[in-house]
Motif scaffolding. Structure first.
Motif, PDB file in Angstrom:
ATOM      1  N   LYS A 113       0.835  -1.209   0.000  1.00  0.00           N
ATOM      2  CA  LYS A 113       0.000   0.000   0.000  1.00  0.00           C
ATOM      3  C   LYS A 113       0.865   1.253   0.000  1.00  0.00           C
ATOM      4  O   LYS A 113       0.613   2.215  -0.729  1.00  0.00           O
ATOM      5  CB  LYS A 113      -0.903   0.013   1.232  1.00  0.00           C
ATOM      6  N   LYS A 114       1.873   1.236   0.845  1.00  0.00           N
ATOM      7  CA  LYS A 114       2.787   2.380   0.933  1.00  0.00           C
ATOM      8  C   LYS A 114       3.515   2.605  -0.391  1.00  0.00           C
ATOM      9  O   LYS A 114       3.738   3.731  -0.818  1.00  0.00           O
ATOM     10  CB  LYS A 114       3.791   2.141   2.061  1.00  0.00           C
ATOM     11  N   SER A 115       3.841   1.520  -1.056  1.00  0.00           N
ATOM     12  CA  SER A 115       4.631   1.605  -2.283  1.00  0.00           C
ATOM     13  C   SER A 115       3.825   2.049  -3.491  1.00  0.00           C
ATOM     14  O   SER A 115       4.349   2.723  -4.372  1.00  0.00           O
ATOM     15  CB  SER A 115       5.277   0.241  -2.579  1.00  0.00           C
ATOM     16  N   ILE A 116       2.550   1.650  -3.559  1.00  0.00           N
ATOM     17  CA  ILE A 116       1.767   1.945  -4.773  1.00  0.00           C
ATOM     18  C   ILE A 116       0.809   3.113  -4.589  1.00  0.00           C
ATOM     19  O   ILE A 116       0.090   3.463  -5.524  1.00  0.00           O
ATOM     20  CB  ILE A 116       0.965   0.719  -5.249  1.00  0.00           C
ATOM     21  N   SER A 117       0.768   3.707  -3.394  1.00  0.00           N
ATOM     22  CA  SER A 117      -0.109   4.865  -3.190  1.00  0.00           C
ATOM     23  C   SER A 117       0.231   5.911  -4.240  1.00  0.00           C
ATOM     24  O   SER A 117       1.409   6.156  -4.500  1.00  0.00           O
ATOM     25  CB  SER A 117       0.120   5.434  -1.795  1.00  0.00           C
ATOM     26  N   PRO A 118      -0.771   6.519  -4.906  1.00  0.00           N
ATOM     27  CA  PRO A 118      -2.212   6.489  -4.696  1.00  0.00           C
ATOM     28  C   PRO A 118      -2.971   5.485  -5.582  1.00  0.00           C
ATOM     29  O   PRO A 118      -4.185   5.591  -5.702  1.00  0.00           O
ATOM     30  CB  PRO A 118      -2.611   7.909  -5.062  1.00  0.00           C
ATOM     31  N   LEU A 119      -2.282   4.533  -6.192  1.00  0.00           N
ATOM     32  CA  LEU A 119      -2.961   3.634  -7.123  1.00  0.00           C
ATOM     33  C   LEU A 119      -3.862   2.610  -6.433  1.00  0.00           C
ATOM     34  O   LEU A 119      -4.586   1.897  -7.084  1.00  0.00           O
ATOM     35  CB  LEU A 119      -1.947   2.909  -8.013  1.00  0.00           C
ATOM     36  N   GLN A 120      -3.789   2.558  -5.107  1.00  0.00           N
ATOM     37  CA  GLN A 120      -4.631   1.586  -4.401  1.00  0.00           C
ATOM     38  C   GLN A 120      -6.098   1.990  -4.387  1.00  0.00           C
ATOM     39  O   GLN A 120      -6.973   1.164  -4.199  1.00  0.00           O
ATOM     40  CB  GLN A 120      -4.143   1.419  -2.956  1.00  0.00           C
ATOM     41  N   LYS A 121      -6.375   3.279  -4.627  1.00  0.00           N
ATOM     42  CA  LYS A 121      -7.762   3.752  -4.541  1.00  0.00           C
ATOM     43  C   LYS A 121      -8.411   3.792  -5.921  1.00  0.00           C
ATOM     44  O   LYS A 121      -7.739   3.938  -6.950  1.00  0.00           O
ATOM     45  CB  LYS A 121      -7.810   5.140  -3.896  1.00  0.00           C
ATOM     46  N   ALA A 122      -9.739   3.661  -5.932  1.00  0.00           N
ATOM     47  CA  ALA A 122     -10.475   3.622  -7.199  1.00  0.00           C
ATOM     48  C   ALA A 122     -10.476   4.964  -7.911  1.00  0.00           C
ATOM     49  O   ALA A 122     -10.462   5.029  -9.138  1.00  0.00           O
ATOM     50  CB  ALA A 122     -11.911   3.165  -6.951  1.00  0.00           C
ATOM     51  N   SER A 123     -10.496   6.064  -7.133  1.00  0.00           N
ATOM     52  CA  SER A 123     -10.542   7.410  -7.731  1.00  0.00           C
ATOM     53  C   SER A 123      -9.133   7.829  -8.139  1.00  0.00           C
ATOM     54  O   SER A 123      -8.465   8.614  -7.471  1.00  0.00           O
ATOM     55  CB  SER A 123     -11.138   8.416  -6.734  1.00  0.00           C
ATOM     56  N   LEU A 124      -8.697   7.290  -9.239  1.00  0.00           N
ATOM     57  CA  LEU A 124      -7.330   7.473  -9.726  1.00  0.00           C
ATOM     58  C   LEU A 124      -7.316   8.479 -10.874  1.00  0.00           C
ATOM     59  O   LEU A 124      -8.150   8.416 -11.771  1.00  0.00           O
ATOM     60  CB  LEU A 124      -6.791   6.119 -10.203  1.00  0.00           C
ATOM     61  N   GLU A 220     -18.753  -7.281 -16.527  1.00  0.00           N
ATOM     62  CA  GLU A 220     -19.381  -7.172 -15.211  1.00  0.00           C
ATOM     63  C   GLU A 220     -18.539  -6.385 -14.212  1.00  0.00           C
ATOM     64  O   GLU A 220     -18.961  -6.154 -13.080  1.00  0.00           O
ATOM     65  CB  GLU A 220     -19.659  -8.577 -14.651  1.00  0.00           C
ATOM     66  N   PHE A 221     -17.354  -5.981 -14.609  1.00  0.00           N
ATOM     67  CA  PHE A 221     -16.479  -5.234 -13.703  1.00  0.00           C
ATOM     68  C   PHE A 221     -16.819  -3.746 -13.754  1.00  0.00           C
ATOM     69  O   PHE A 221     -17.009  -3.182 -14.835  1.00  0.00           O
ATOM     70  CB  PHE A 221     -15.004  -5.448 -14.073  1.00  0.00           C
ATOM     71  N   ILE A 222     -16.890  -3.125 -12.599  1.00  0.00           N
ATOM     72  CA  ILE A 222     -17.150  -1.684 -12.535  1.00  0.00           C
ATOM     73  C   ILE A 222     -16.008  -0.939 -13.213  1.00  0.00           C
ATOM     74  O   ILE A 222     -14.838  -1.255 -13.007  1.00  0.00           O
ATOM     75  CB  ILE A 222     -17.263  -1.215 -11.068  1.00  0.00           C
ATOM     76  N   ASP A 223     -16.348   0.047 -14.027  1.00  0.00           N
ATOM     77  CA  ASP A 223     -15.330   0.926 -14.622  1.00  0.00           C
ATOM     78  C   ASP A 223     -15.248   2.188 -13.768  1.00  0.00           C
ATOM     79  O   ASP A 223     -16.137   3.038 -13.802  1.00  0.00           O
ATOM     80  CB  ASP A 223     -15.700   1.276 -16.067  1.00  0.00           C
ATOM     81  N   TYR A 224     -14.170   2.296 -12.998  1.00  0.00           N
ATOM     82  CA  TYR A 224     -13.972   3.466 -12.152  1.00  0.00           C
ATOM     83  C   TYR A 224     -13.399   4.663 -12.918  1.00  0.00           C
ATOM     84  O   TYR A 224     -13.263   5.755 -12.370  1.00  0.00           O
ATOM     85  CB  TYR A 224     -13.045   3.116 -10.975  1.00  0.00           C
ATOM     86  N   ARG A 225     -13.040   4.435 -14.150  1.00  0.00           N
ATOM     87  CA  ARG A 225     -12.515   5.474 -15.049  1.00  0.00           C
ATOM     88  C   ARG A 225     -11.252   6.106 -14.491  1.00  0.00           C
ATOM     89  O   ARG A 225     -10.791   5.777 -13.405  1.00  0.00           O
ATOM     90  CB  ARG A 225     -13.581   6.536 -15.341  1.00  0.00           C
ATOM     91  N   LEU A 226     -10.687   7.018 -15.273  1.00  0.00           N
ATOM     92  CA  LEU A 226      -9.555   7.832 -14.822  1.00  0.00           C
ATOM     93  C   LEU A 226     -10.005   9.275 -14.742  1.00  0.00           C
ATOM     94  O   LEU A 226     -10.715   9.748 -15.630  1.00  0.00           O
ATOM     95  CB  LEU A 226      -8.378   7.701 -15.798  1.00  0.00           C
ATOM     96  N   ILE A 227      -9.604   9.951 -13.707  1.00  0.00           N
ATOM     97  CA  ILE A 227      -9.958  11.361 -13.542  1.00  0.00           C
ATOM     98  C   ILE A 227      -8.997  12.202 -14.359  1.00  0.00           C
ATOM     99  O   ILE A 227      -7.777  12.120 -14.181  1.00  0.00           O
ATOM    100  CB  ILE A 227      -9.884  11.769 -12.063  1.00  0.00           C
ATOM    101  N   ASP A 228      -9.529  12.961 -15.296  1.00  0.00           N
ATOM    102  CA  ASP A 228      -8.713  13.856 -16.127  1.00  0.00           C
ATOM    103  C   ASP A 228      -8.777  15.239 -15.503  1.00  0.00           C
ATOM    104  O   ASP A 228      -9.663  16.041 -15.798  1.00  0.00           O
ATOM    105  CB  ASP A 228      -9.261  13.868 -17.556  1.00  0.00           C
ATOM    106  N   ASN A 229      -7.833  15.527 -14.616  1.00  0.00           N
ATOM    107  CA  ASN A 229      -7.915  16.766 -13.822  1.00  0.00           C
ATOM    108  C   ASN A 229      -6.924  17.843 -14.256  1.00  0.00           C
ATOM    109  O   ASN A 229      -6.657  18.781 -13.520  1.00  0.00           O
ATOM    110  CB  ASN A 229      -7.725  16.451 -12.333  1.00  0.00           C
ATOM    111  N   LYS A 230      -6.335  17.698 -15.443  1.00  0.00           N
ATOM    112  CA  LYS A 230      -5.415  18.759 -15.923  1.00  0.00           C
ATOM    113  C   LYS A 230      -5.676  19.036 -17.382  1.00  0.00           C
ATOM    114  O   LYS A 230      -6.055  18.137 -18.126  1.00  0.00           O
ATOM    115  CB  LYS A 230      -3.959  18.309 -15.738  1.00  0.00           C
TER     116      LYS A 230
END
Length: 230
Positions: A113-124, A220-230
């Protein structure tokens, strides 16, 4: 529920694999079991996942985080193209003994978790993902996969100028690779550039994504998408 050494030493059976998978899902609830010991989450045109791969002895497993791009048609088996393994406090590769899984897996999950943060969360976000991939510097090991994911992600999200800059940078690096590397031997720099430019088409990328979703049965897998914030 405890995994007995006696049972494991015979074989890592399906029941034991499911127990291990469920334990890891309890630590990473945004992921879903794809197969025993393989957990994934979809964020738009990429999959993030954990491959809890066992060693050849079948006595331990190595939690491995990976990123798989859906924008390129891949082999029937899901590729683990961009792979990250965490290290122990002593700098060794992080293995979990099957017979002590219940006792040790949480510590291993905290390290990854420490190593891959922030990729552990769905809102990526798009740029969080790209920065993580860049930090792996796998081009040093003559892999073009990360270049391909970054370039195609930027193009897919309409960052055409940035995609072109990343392509130029990748070509500069690849052109310095040894002639014995697979890419240089079988594609060459110009051949790889042609491959990438053929893929840099929004319709082509979307068609590939749609095909890969069907191929890997991801509907059947939820698509959490990628946030395009820039």
């Amino acid at each position: 529920r405890t995994l007995s050494t006696h049972k494991i030493m015979k074989t890592l059976d399906r029941k034991s694999q499911n127990v291990i998978s469920k334990d890891w899902l309890s630590e990473f609830p945004d992921f879903k079991q794809y197969k025993p010991m393989l957990l994934i989450r979809r964020n738009g045109p990429v999959l993030c996942g954990f491959d809890l791969r066992t060693t050849s002895s079948k006595e331990d497993y190595e939690p491995t985080f990976f990123i798989h791009g859906l924008m390129i048609e891949a082999a029937p088996v899901m590729s683990m193209g961009s792979v990250f393994t965490s290290l122990t406090d002593k700098g060794a590769r992080d293995y979990v003994r099957i017979c002590s899984h219940e006792k040790d897996f949480r510590d291993a999950s905290l390290r990854i978790k420490k190593s891959i943060s922030p990729l552990q969360k769905a809102s990526l976000s798009l740029y969080e993902l790209i920065e993580f991939i860049k930090k792996q510097e796998s081009y040093k090991y003559y892999s073009s996969y990360e270049f391909e994911i970054i370039i195609l992600l930027l193009f897919y999200y309409g960052k055409v100028d940035k995609a072109e800059k990343e392509l130029e940078n990748a070509l500069s690096i690849i052109s310095r690779w040894d002639n014995s590397t697979w890419l240089i031997r079988f594609l060459g720099v110009k051949g790889w550039e042609r491959k990438m430019r053929n893929l840099m088409n929004k319709d082509t990328l979307q068609e590939n994504i749609n095909k890969e979703i069907v191929k890997y049965k991801l509907e059947e897998f939820i698509d959490y998408r990628l946030i395009d914030n820039k």
